[in-house]
Write an enzyme that holds these catalytic residues in place. Structure first.
Site, PDB file in Angstrom:
ATOM      1  N   SER A  44       0.632  -1.193   0.058  1.00  0.00           N
ATOM      2  CA  SER A  44       0.169  -0.114   0.091  1.00  0.00           C
ATOM      3  C   SER A  44       0.861   1.097   0.167  1.00  0.00           C
ATOM      4  CB  SER A  44      -0.869  -0.101   1.124  1.00  0.00           C
ATOM      5  OG  SER A  44      -1.399   1.293   1.628  1.00  0.00           O
ATOM      6  N   TYR A  71      -1.652   0.047  10.383  1.00  0.00           N
ATOM      7  CA  TYR A  71      -1.999  -0.602   9.215  1.00  0.00           C
ATOM      8  C   TYR A  71      -0.699  -0.545   8.245  1.00  0.00           C
ATOM      9  CZ  TYR A  71      -3.685  -1.184   4.427  1.00  0.00           C
ATOM     10  OH  TYR A  71      -3.920  -1.504   2.947  1.00  0.00           O
ATOM     11  N   LYS A  80       2.150  -3.433   6.603  1.00  0.00           N
ATOM     12  CA  LYS A  80       2.356  -3.635   5.073  1.00  0.00           C
ATOM     13  C   LYS A  80       4.058  -3.470   4.743  1.00  0.00           C
ATOM     14  CE  LYS A  80      -1.683  -4.350   3.640  1.00  0.00           C
ATOM     15  NZ  LYS A  80      -2.068  -5.498   2.830  1.00  0.00           N
TER      16      LYS A  80
HETATM   17  P1  NAD Z   1     -11.372  -6.402   1.299  1.00  0.00           P
HETATM   18  O1  NAD Z   1     -11.353  -6.336   2.744  1.00  0.00           O
HETATM   19  O2  NAD Z   1     -12.350  -6.154   0.243  1.00  0.00           O
HETATM   20  O3  NAD Z   1     -10.881  -7.933   0.770  1.00  0.00           O
HETATM   21  C1  NAD Z   1      -9.853  -8.514   1.862  1.00  0.00           C
HETATM   22  C2  NAD Z   1     -10.546 -10.234   1.826  1.00  0.00           C
HETATM   23  O4  NAD Z   1      -9.427 -10.932   2.456  1.00  0.00           O
HETATM   24  C3  NAD Z   1     -11.656 -10.343   2.562  1.00  0.00           C
HETATM   25  O5  NAD Z   1     -12.399 -11.174   1.420  1.00  0.00           O
HETATM   26  C4  NAD Z   1     -11.469 -11.024   3.723  1.00  0.00           C
HETATM   27  O6  NAD Z   1     -12.534 -11.997   4.199  1.00  0.00           O
HETATM   28  C5  NAD Z   1     -10.190 -11.616   3.428  1.00  0.00           C
HETATM   29  N1  NAD Z   1      -9.210 -12.045   4.610  1.00  0.00           N
HETATM   30  C6  NAD Z   1      -9.012 -11.010   5.426  1.00  0.00           C
HETATM   31  N2  NAD Z   1      -8.417 -11.589   6.668  1.00  0.00           N
HETATM   32  C7  NAD Z   1      -8.222 -12.952   6.291  1.00  0.00           C
HETATM   33  C8  NAD Z   1      -7.633 -13.993   6.776  1.00  0.00           C
HETATM   34  N3  NAD Z   1      -7.053 -14.202   7.777  1.00  0.00           N
HETATM   35  N4  NAD Z   1      -7.700 -15.296   6.019  1.00  0.00           N
HETATM   36  C9  NAD Z   1      -8.395 -15.302   4.860  1.00  0.00           C
HETATM   37  N5  NAD Z   1      -9.142 -14.269   4.559  1.00  0.00           N
HETATM   38  C10 NAD Z   1      -8.820 -13.023   5.036  1.00  0.00           C
HETATM   39  O7  NAD Z   1     -10.260  -5.426   0.953  1.00  0.00           O
HETATM   40  P2  NAD Z   1      -9.478  -4.770  -0.398  1.00  0.00           P
HETATM   41  O8  NAD Z   1     -10.110  -3.473  -0.613  1.00  0.00           O
HETATM   42  O9  NAD Z   1      -9.827  -5.897  -1.607  1.00  0.00           O
HETATM   43  O10 NAD Z   1      -8.031  -5.073  -0.231  1.00  0.00           O
HETATM   44  C11 NAD Z   1      -7.408  -6.043  -0.771  1.00  0.00           C
HETATM   45  C12 NAD Z   1      -5.774  -5.740   0.020  1.00  0.00           C
HETATM   46  O11 NAD Z   1      -5.286  -4.778  -0.593  1.00  0.00           O
HETATM   47  C13 NAD Z   1      -5.497  -5.825   1.223  1.00  0.00           C
HETATM   48  O12 NAD Z   1      -4.419  -6.366   1.666  1.00  0.00           O
HETATM   49  C14 NAD Z   1      -5.557  -4.194   1.401  1.00  0.00           C
HETATM   50  O13 NAD Z   1      -4.618  -3.965   2.571  1.00  0.00           O
HETATM   51  C15 NAD Z   1      -4.576  -3.945   0.216  1.00  0.00           C
HETATM   52  N6  NAD Z   1      -4.945  -2.461  -0.315  1.00  0.00           N
HETATM   53  C16 NAD Z   1      -6.126  -1.977  -0.639  1.00  0.00           C
HETATM   54  C17 NAD Z   1      -6.307  -0.760  -0.918  1.00  0.00           C
HETATM   55  C18 NAD Z   1      -7.697  -0.235  -1.446  1.00  0.00           C
HETATM   56  O14 NAD Z   1      -7.703   1.031  -1.953  1.00  0.00           O
HETATM   57  N7  NAD Z   1      -8.681  -1.049  -1.397  1.00  0.00           N
HETATM   58  C19 NAD Z   1      -5.377   0.068  -1.183  1.00  0.00           C
HETATM   59  C20 NAD Z   1      -3.863  -0.509  -0.697  1.00  0.00           C
HETATM   60  C21 NAD Z   1      -3.904  -1.708  -0.331  1.00  0.00           C
END
Ligand code: NAD
Length: 332
Positions: A119, A143, A147
């Protein structure tokens, strides 16, 4: 010979589900591992979905033993900055311990390639107009710290065990599948574009701007938005990069262009054709004025060129998704 099999953690979540769709389109065989705590079964358009929490070491090892995995794409994490400030232990447990279990299962089963969802929060307060990968890493919340720590763990796993990784540092993921099949569904929602759209749909009373006195042209914060379908394409490019023997490496995923909160509001009003109430509140601590990616390394080295990340396409695809699914996946 079987097809190339990728294990996708968090594949029932927002970015994971769009990447699953793209990987299937490109012919990969998939095992999708998700606890379904924040993800949805009907967001997973194909592959084998296994309900499993990465913190359950035994079940995770079982999955690796039962499937011939060639590589991993790792999305599973908790991802809310304010929640991480209130509950840091929860974030270290899931994002670090869960991730460690995954790496150990990979090591135990000879899997040597991983693409990791990092991130922009690894950088902390930007020290320049545009942020490139060499910018100092100084996360300002737990958070972002998870990362950055996990990126460093990945570095150590390469040096000691030869596990190669690509860490993709996403800026603001946004938009929805242009086919309209899948989209964003966070609860609580904290991202600016969905919040503006949900207000336009009458699901929220007013849209809140946090600070209109930043040193930016219209006083509101500026962010770099990348379409989720471009992120999906970048993951495929990253897997190919690892297949070619490259890694460990780090790439910003953005669009080299920022838009202000006020510009987002105007675009959402224009595309939805709806007026809605906007109120201005004070700045939130830790929100930088501007966060824009220098993403040239991603396009030059991984060879991926963004196709959907202009603001009009981002908001149009997100609007179409929310219009048809105002309650997300729950109403299906
Ligand atoms: P999201 O919450 O929609 O998806 C995360 C998924 O991981 C969910 O389906 C959740 O059920 C699953 N999960 C969480 N912990 C778990 C575990 N211990 N075991 C199994 N499954 C688990 O989030 P997102 O927005 O799709 O983000 C996905 C990734 O991208 C994350 O790592 C997040 O930190 C990173 N990220 C997202 C953004 C953004 O703008 N959305 C920006 C930077 C980084």
């Amino acid at each position: 010979m079987g097809k190339y099999c990728i294990l996708v953690t968090g594949g029932a979540g927002y970015i994971g589900s769009h990447t699953v769709k793209e990987l299937l389109k490109q012919g990969y065989e998939l095992v999708v591992v998700d606890s379904l705590e924040n993800g949805f079964e009907n967001a997973v358009v194909g592959g084998k979905l296994v309900k499993c929490d990465l913190r359950d070491k035994e079940q995770l090892n079982q999955i690796f033993a039962e499937n011939k995995i060639d590589g991993v794409v790792h999305f599973a994490a908790y991802a809310s900055v304010p929640d991480s400030v209130e509950n840091p232990a929860k974030y270290f447990d899931n994002n670090i311990t869960g991730g460690m279990n995954l790496l150990e299962a990979m090591r135990g089963n000879g899997v040597r390639r991983i693409v990791f969802s990092s991130s922009a929060s690894v950088y902390g307060e930007p020290q320049s107009e545009v942020t490139n990968e060499d910018h100092p890493k100084s996360p300002t919340n737990p958070y972002g710290l998870t990362k950055w720590q996990f990126e460093q763990i990945l570095g150590a796993y390469d040096r000691a065990y030869g596990i190669k990784s690509v860490s993709l540092r996403y800026f603001c993921a946004s938009g929805a599948d242009p086919d309209g099949k899948i989209g964003e569904n966070h609860d609580p929602e904290t991202h600016v574009i969905p919040l503006a759209i949900l207000t336009a749909l009458g699901k929220r009373e007013a849209f809140k701007i946090f600070g209109d006195d930043y040193p930016t042209p219209d006083g509101t914060g500026i962010r770099d938005f990348i379409h989720v379908s471009d992120l999906a394409g970048i993951h495929v490019a990253a897997l190919k990069y690892l297949d070619n023997g490259c890694g460990t490496d780090y790439f910003n995923c953005g669009n080299k262009k920022g838009y202000s909160v006020k510009e987002i509001i105007e675009w959402v009003k224009k595309i939805s054709g709806k007026e809605f109430k906007v109120i201005v509140e004070g700045r939130r601590p830790g929100d930088p004025a501007r966060l824009i990616a220098d993403s040239s390394k991603m396009s030059d080295v991984l060879g991926y060129k963004n196709q959907y990340s202009d603001l009009k396409t981002i908001i149009e695809t997100a609007w179409e998704w929310y219009k048809k699914h105002p309650n997300g996946y729950k109403e299906k």
